[in-house]
Design an enzyme around this catalytic site. Structure first.
Site, mmCIF file in Angstrom:
data_model
loop_
_atom_site.group_PDB
_atom_site.id
_atom_site.type_symbol
_atom_site.label_atom_id
_atom_site.label_comp_id
_atom_site.label_asym_id
_atom_site.label_seq_id
_atom_site.Cartn_x
_atom_site.Cartn_y
_atom_site.Cartn_z
ATOM 1 N N GLY A 20 72.565 41.375 50.098
ATOM 2 C CA GLY A 20 71.917 42.680 50.074
ATOM 3 C C GLY A 20 70.623 42.668 50.865
ATOM 4 N N ASP A 50 69.050 47.650 48.735
ATOM 5 C CA ASP A 50 68.420 47.664 47.421
ATOM 6 C C ASP A 50 67.038 48.301 47.510
ATOM 7 O OD1 ASP A 50 68.385 46.188 44.541
ATOM 8 O OD2 ASP A 50 66.397 46.077 45.454
ATOM 9 N N TYR A 55 59.333 51.858 44.754
ATOM 10 C CA TYR A 55 58.976 51.394 46.103
ATOM 11 C C TYR A 55 58.407 52.524 46.969
ATOM 12 C CZ TYR A 55 62.089 47.503 44.766
ATOM 13 O OH TYR A 55 62.708 46.473 44.117
ATOM 14 N N LYS A 84 66.533 52.076 41.073
ATOM 15 C CA LYS A 84 66.124 51.596 39.754
ATOM 16 C C LYS A 84 65.280 52.642 39.046
ATOM 17 C CE LYS A 84 65.834 47.048 41.872
ATOM 18 N NZ LYS A 84 65.569 47.416 43.256
ATOM 19 N N HIS A 117 65.243 48.471 33.399
ATOM 20 C CA HIS A 117 64.507 47.271 32.998
ATOM 21 C C HIS A 117 64.375 47.162 31.484
ATOM 22 C CE1 HIS A 117 63.265 48.148 37.133
ATOM 23 N NE2 HIS A 117 63.063 46.858 37.260
ATOM 24 N N LEU A 193 63.804 33.984 48.349
ATOM 25 C CA LEU A 193 63.136 33.088 49.302
ATOM 26 C C LEU A 193 61.752 32.701 48.790
ATOM 27 C CD1 LEU A 193 64.121 35.008 52.573
ATOM 28 C CD2 LEU A 193 65.320 33.120 51.467
ATOM 29 N N GLY A 194 61.534 32.952 47.488
ATOM 30 C CA GLY A 194 60.195 32.740 46.938
ATOM 31 C C GLY A 194 59.303 33.836 47.519
ATOM 32 N N ASN A 247 61.320 41.884 59.913
ATOM 33 C CA ASN A 247 61.336 41.287 61.238
ATOM 34 C C ASN A 247 62.770 41.294 61.783
ATOM 35 O OD1 ASN A 247 61.939 38.859 62.925
ATOM 36 N ND2 ASN A 247 59.727 38.538 62.768
ATOM 37 N N ILE A 251 66.033 39.504 60.198
ATOM 38 C CA ILE A 251 67.084 40.344 59.587
ATOM 39 C C ILE A 251 68.445 39.918 60.138
ATOM 40 C CG2 ILE A 251 68.059 42.695 59.511
ATOM 41 C CD1 ILE A 251 65.152 43.754 59.379
ATOM 42 N N ASN A 254 69.482 36.361 58.937
ATOM 43 C CA ASN A 254 69.937 36.261 57.550
ATOM 44 C C ASN A 254 71.432 36.543 57.390
ATOM 45 O OD1 ASN A 254 67.428 35.514 56.633
ATOM 46 N ND2 ASN A 254 66.786 37.576 56.061
#
Length: 297
Positions: A20, A50, A55, A84, A117, A193-194, A247, A251, A254
């Site tokens: 995603g 997502d 956001y 969400k 949530h 990815l942290g 970027n 993108i 990935n």
């Protein structure tokens, strides 16, 4: 490259693309960036987008999706769009208006997945599914006890299809993943990815996942980036993974996650990195009876 064939079947019969594109950006990022980046993601092959009311970019993301539909690049049914419910709309009578607000911003007729949530909004969400405004219902940041509570709810009409949680080699969530699999609930990984960037949510002293030497060594071995190793790790565990970048080069990069495979030894090495480091602690919720992170999993 079309990533459509890379999907998992949800417990309600719908399919979710396993890779995603996450559209969350810190407050400093210009809003227009979301539109441009989402278009790049769709061009690169992403079909799972997502986002969330929180956001504040659903207008831009919606514009990007609609422009790619207008260009004939994708049809609406090719796109799996997640939104969400934010915590200010938990009262049952506010749930549908909140979803309708998102749909209005997006200018779409339905969302593919709507995530909550907190358990209180579930009943109202089931009505939104019956009304055709949402195809699938999921949850986020639920521990196994909270999931049990929902699954044992008398009169539960629709089981959540997924649990979206922070998940990466430093917090691999293996117990929660096993639990979710046993209940036919898909685990969706955010912060895969942290992350150390967003000062609002993240402790700035956290270790940088992508600088980890084990990830670096595996990246060298497979001639890929550490980010791709971290994403591939999740896919091989049966986790749906969200990748976030504005970027263009990254993108596109990935989407190479389907072009190679980690060996069982590689997977073992990555499992060994788990140290229960949580980047997003949602500290404003500690002490609340529904605070999810006080449980082991």
């Amino acid at each position: 490259m079309d990533l459509k064939r890379h999907c998992l079947k949800l417990n309600d019969g719908h399919f979710i693309p396993v890779l995603g594109y996450g559209t969350y950006a810190s407050l400093e990022a210009p809003k227009g960036k979301a539109e441009e980046a989402t278009k790049l993601a769709i061009d690169a092959g992403f079909r799972h987008i997502d986002s969330a009311y929180l956001y504040q970019n659903e207008e831009e993301v919606g514009r990007a999706i609609r422009s790619k539909i207008a260009d004939g690049i994708v049809k609406r049914e090719d796109i799996f769009y997640t939104s969400k419910l934010w915590v200010t709309f938990l009262r049952p009578e506010l749930v549908r208006p909140a979803l309708e607000k998102s749909l209005k911003k997006l200018q779409l007729d339905y969302v593919d997945l709507y995530i909550i949530h907190f358990p209180m909004a579930l009943k109202a969400l089931e009505k939104c599914k019956d009304a055709g405004l949402v195809k699938s219902i999921g949850v986020s940041n639920f521990n196994h006890r909270q999931l049990e509570m929902i699954l044992n709810k008398p009169g539960l009409k629709y089981k959540p299809v997924c649990n979206q949680v922070e998940c990466h080699p430093y917090l691999n969530q293996s117990k929660l993943l096993d639990f979710c699999k046993s209940k036919d609930i898909v685990l969706v990984a955010y912060s895969a990815l942290g992350t150390t960037r967003d000062k609002r949510w993240v402790d700035q002293s956290s270790p940088v996942l992508l600088d980890d030497p084990v990830l670096g060594a595996l990246a060298k071995k497979h001639k890929r980036t550490p980010a791709l190793i971290a994403l591939r790790y999740q896919l091989q565990r049966g986790v749906v993974v969200l990748a976030k970048s504005c970027n263009e080069k990254r993108i596109k990069e990935n989407t190479q996650v389907f072009e190679f495979q980690l060996t069982p030894e590689d997977m073992k090495d990555l499992d060994g990195l788990n140290r229960n480091v949580r980047y997003i602690t949602a500290e404003f919720g500690t002490g609340h009876p529904n605070y999810p992170f006080s449980e082991e999993y």
